[in-house]
Design an enzyme around this catalytic site. Structure first.
Site, PDB file in Angstrom:
ATOM      1  N   ASP A  31       0.852  -1.190   0.000  1.00 29.20           N
ATOM      2  CA  ASP A  31       0.000   0.000   0.000  1.00 29.20           C
ATOM      3  C   ASP A  31       0.891   1.244   0.000  1.00 29.20           C
ATOM      4  O   ASP A  31       1.882   1.311   0.723  1.00 29.20           O
ATOM      5  CB  ASP A  31      -0.925  -0.012   1.228  1.00 29.20           C
ATOM      6  CG  ASP A  31      -2.067   0.972   1.097  1.00 29.20           C
ATOM      7  OD1 ASP A  31      -3.225   0.523   0.995  1.00 29.20           O
ATOM      8  OD2 ASP A  31      -1.807   2.201   1.086  1.00 29.20           O
ATOM      9  N   HIS A 101     -10.347  -5.286  -3.317  1.00 28.91           N
ATOM     10  CA  HIS A 101      -9.009  -5.594  -2.790  1.00 28.91           C
ATOM     11  C   HIS A 101      -9.123  -5.929  -1.316  1.00 28.91           C
ATOM     12  O   HIS A 101      -9.982  -5.408  -0.607  1.00 28.91           O
ATOM     13  CB  HIS A 101      -8.046  -4.423  -3.002  1.00 28.91           C
ATOM     14  CG  HIS A 101      -8.557  -3.115  -2.499  1.00 28.91           C
ATOM     15  ND1 HIS A 101      -9.458  -2.346  -3.207  1.00 28.91           N
ATOM     16  CD2 HIS A 101      -8.309  -2.434  -1.348  1.00 28.91           C
ATOM     17  CE1 HIS A 101      -9.750  -1.259  -2.514  1.00 28.91           C
ATOM     18  NE2 HIS A 101      -9.072  -1.295  -1.375  1.00 28.91           N
TER      19      HIS A 101
HETATM   20  P1  5GP Z   1      -9.600   1.356   0.169  1.00 27.42           P
HETATM   21  O1  5GP Z   1      -9.744   2.585   1.012  1.00 27.42           O
HETATM   22  O2  5GP Z   1     -10.244   1.530  -1.185  1.00 27.42           O
HETATM   23  O3  5GP Z   1     -10.025   0.087   0.868  1.00 27.42           O
HETATM   24  O4  5GP Z   1      -8.061   1.155  -0.046  1.00 27.42           O
HETATM   25  C1  5GP Z   1      -7.352   1.680  -1.113  1.00 27.42           C
HETATM   26  C2  5GP Z   1      -5.909   1.637  -0.714  1.00 27.42           C
HETATM   27  O5  5GP Z   1      -5.121   1.819  -1.884  1.00 27.42           O
HETATM   28  C3  5GP Z   1      -5.512   2.764   0.253  1.00 27.42           C
HETATM   29  O6  5GP Z   1      -5.002   2.171   1.446  1.00 27.42           O
HETATM   30  C4  5GP Z   1      -4.453   3.551  -0.512  1.00 27.42           C
HETATM   31  O7  5GP Z   1      -3.389   3.980   0.311  1.00 27.42           O
HETATM   32  C5  5GP Z   1      -3.982   2.568  -1.571  1.00 27.42           C
HETATM   33  N1  5GP Z   1      -3.568   3.170  -2.816  1.00 27.42           N
HETATM   34  C6  5GP Z   1      -4.204   4.162  -3.490  1.00 27.42           C
HETATM   35  N2  5GP Z   1      -3.563   4.463  -4.640  1.00 27.42           N
HETATM   36  C7  5GP Z   1      -2.470   3.635  -4.682  1.00 27.42           C
HETATM   37  C8  5GP Z   1      -1.413   3.474  -5.631  1.00 27.42           C
HETATM   38  O8  5GP Z   1      -1.334   4.137  -6.666  1.00 27.42           O
HETATM   39  N3  5GP Z   1      -0.471   2.526  -5.344  1.00 27.42           N
HETATM   40  C9  5GP Z   1      -0.527   1.777  -4.210  1.00 27.42           C
HETATM   41  N4  5GP Z   1       0.461   0.878  -4.035  1.00 27.42           N
HETATM   42  N5  5GP Z   1      -1.520   1.889  -3.296  1.00 27.42           N
HETATM   43  C10 5GP Z   1      -2.479   2.815  -3.530  1.00 27.42           C
END
Ligand code: 5GP
Ligand code: ZN
Length: 109
Positions: A31, A101
């Site tokens: 992340d 995810h």
């Molecule tokens: P959600 O909030 O949708 O469950 O989690 C999305 C996650 O993706 C977040 O923890 C955020 O930090 C991570 N994330 C967002 N954009 C990117 C990216 O471009 N690369 C990586 N490696 N992680 C990302």
């Protein structure tokens, strides 16, 4: 593949990202904004928006996400200390990237 989806672009290699694991069905990568010493995302290659969109046919890929996390925890040496696996579901559940995810966080002392 959804043309406007960040994780479709990452999973397909269109956006260069270092994978910790890649199989026919999924990729795992760190992340970008870690919530813990270890924070890995497990992402199916096929676009599924959220847990709400899962069907019975997605059972195998879901189970592969969990087994991948189990193996990653072993490789990272956090199996014994423990870790959390979770899905954020839609905006109210904290989901920001609308491609399914699973988060794995751990590695605390
Ligand atoms: P959600 O909030 O949708 O469950 O989690 C999305 C996650 O993706 C977040 O923890 C955020 O930090 C991570 N994330 C967002 N954009 C990117 C990216 O471009 N690369 C990586 N490696 N992680 C990302
Ligand atoms: Zn996608």
């Amino acid at each position: 593949m959804e043309s406007d989806c960040l994780f479709c672009k990452i999973a397909s290699g269109e956006i260069n990202t270092q994978f910790l694991m890649e199989t026919d069905d999924l990729v795992a990568f760190k992340d970008i904004n870690p919530l813990a010493p270890v924070h890995v995302l497990f992402v199916p290659k096929r676009h599924i928006r959220s847990v709400n969109d899962l069907t019975e046919d997605d059972g195998p890929v879901l189970s592969k996400l969990i087994f991948a996390a189990k193996e990653m925890a072993r490789q990272m040496g956090i199996s014994a200390t423990g870790y959390r696996l979770f899905f954020n579901v839609e905006k109210g559940g904290g989901q920001e990237v609308f491609h399914l995810h699973m988060h794995m966080i751990g590695g605390w002392e």
